[in-house]
Enzyme design. Structure first.
Site, mmCIF file in Angstrom:
data_model
loop_
_atom_site.group_PDB
_atom_site.id
_atom_site.type_symbol
_atom_site.label_atom_id
_atom_site.label_comp_id
_atom_site.label_asym_id
_atom_site.label_seq_id
_atom_site.Cartn_x
_atom_site.Cartn_y
_atom_site.Cartn_z
ATOM 1 N N GLU A 1 1.030 -2.767 -6.155
ATOM 2 C CA GLU A 1 -0.262 -2.984 -5.486
ATOM 3 C C GLU A 1 -0.881 -4.335 -5.838
ATOM 4 O O GLU A 1 -2.103 -4.454 -5.947
ATOM 5 C CB GLU A 1 -1.240 -1.834 -5.767
ATOM 6 N N HIS B 1 -5.253 3.433 -11.850
ATOM 7 C CA HIS B 1 -4.075 4.084 -12.412
ATOM 8 C C HIS B 1 -3.982 3.737 -13.897
ATOM 9 O O HIS B 1 -4.598 2.780 -14.350
ATOM 10 C CB HIS B 1 -2.791 3.626 -11.714
#
Length: 363
Positions: free
Chosen positions: A49, A229
């Site tokens: 990402e 995350h």
């Protein structure tokens, strides 16, 4: 390092949540991630990402002294988001973009635009060839009713096939990334069974995991986390020994056959859903085309003097024509997309069928 009987490798893995214009305090968090990587001095860094190539270039410039080798994997509309930083020379790279990755009209999820892929880099450390894979599979937005499960299973199957067919010359195979699956999900069991990969922390026997930890809470001295995350940091100790026997399809054929059957069933369900979508969009396109033809016939009849006058007000007639054209274009595009989806699901189901037959014959 050359004289040691074992090789120590420190690895960092993180989904950075670095989506331009959407992720909160993105640039500040990317800088914090870079500072932490400089401070820790890992051997290998796997990131997901990192959607902005500018963010990658900023990290590359910041980390050049500690991680002189890096690579950014490009794919899709906005990129794969995958990049790696390494203290050791990268000998080769390869990217495979998954054939299915959600739906373009699900704008609130956006996975389709990301070009979800698996990246391979080959590195050589003290005479040991490493195939390192980094990937990011389709997100799971609702576990109870997962509309993307067939697509994620196709991705897991393609990932397993990609690893099997590209890792034959490697001494060590490492897979990192964001798989978006739980340890006992069908996709994970399929991936592990079909490739022979094992959990480095609990199961692996040709190397051992000395240390495993994750980031928790906020960045040191800051009020924000590195990401939405948690990172995984592992220290692996690889022993130099002869190549282990191929255990990919050893004595567990029957168990693996059950997993492949389970995955094939889910892919089949996705295939039938895609076929229904293809039929619905095709029917919508045909109806829109018929409406346009009726309007064209009515307009020609009026021009030819066959009708007393315009059957509808001109504004309404024009708006209806534009609406029919819009529906025709949209339905045709969706029909083509679902046709490709059907073909990809059919191809994966056929591959699984052949694999299942081979497993059953061996068993």
């Amino acid at each position: 390092m050359e004289g040691d009987p074992t090789l120590q490798l420190r690895i960092f893995d993180l989904n950075c949540w670095a989506i331009r214009y959407l992720s909160k305090r993105r640039q500040e968090r990317v800088q914090l991630i870079g500072d932490m990587l400089l401070r820790e001095g890992f051997d290998l860094v796997l990131l997901q990402e990192v959607w902005s190539e500018r963010d990658y270039n900023d990290l590359k410039a910041k980390l050049r002294g500690c991680y002189p080798f890096s690579h950014y994997f490009r794919s899709g509309v906005i990129g794969s988001g995958l990049c790696v930083f390494s203290r050791f020379p990268i000998l080769d790279t390869l990217l495979y973009q998954y054939s299915l990755n959600g739906y373009p009209y699900m704008l609130q999820h956006g996975d389709w635009f990301c070009g979800k892929s698996v990246g391979l880099l080959v590195i050589k450390i003290s005479g040991i060839i490493f195939n390192v894979y980094v990937t990011h599979l389709h997100a799971e937005y609702c576990r109870e009713k997962d509309a993307y499960l067939p697509h994620r299973l196709v991705q897991a199957w393609e990932l397993a096939q990609f690893i099997r067919h590209t890792s034959k010359a490697a001494d060590v195979v490492l897979l990192g990334g964001d798989l978006n699956m739980h340890p006992e999900d069908t996709g994970i069991r399929l991936l592990r069974g079909w490739t022979g990969l094992r959990d480095a922390f609990t199961e692996a026997t040709h190397f051992e995991c000395e240390e495993l930890k994750t980031t928790t809470g906020t960045a040191p001295g800051m009020d924000i986390p590195f990401s939405d995350h948690e990172a995984v940091m592992a220290t692996l100790r690889i022993r130099r020994q002869g190549r282990a026997a191929d255990a990919t399809l050893g004595t567990a054929e029957l168990t693996l056959a059950d997993v492949v059957t389970e995955a094939r069933t889910e892919v089949g369900l996705g295939l039938r859903a895609a076929q229904r979508q293809r039929f619905s969009t095709g029917r919508m396109a045909v109806l829109a085309l018929l409406l346009l033809l009726l309007q064209a016939a009515a307009a020609l009849g009026t021009l030819a003097g066959l009708a007393a006058g315009q059957p509808f007000p001109k504004l309404s007639f024009s708006l209806l024509a534009f609406l029919a054209i819009g529906v025709l274009l949209l339905a045709t595009g969706l029909h083509l997309f679902h046709t490709m989806e059907v073909k990809m699901l059919q191809g994966t189901e056929e591959q699984m069928r052949m694999a299942l037959r081979a497993l059953q014959e061996r068993a």
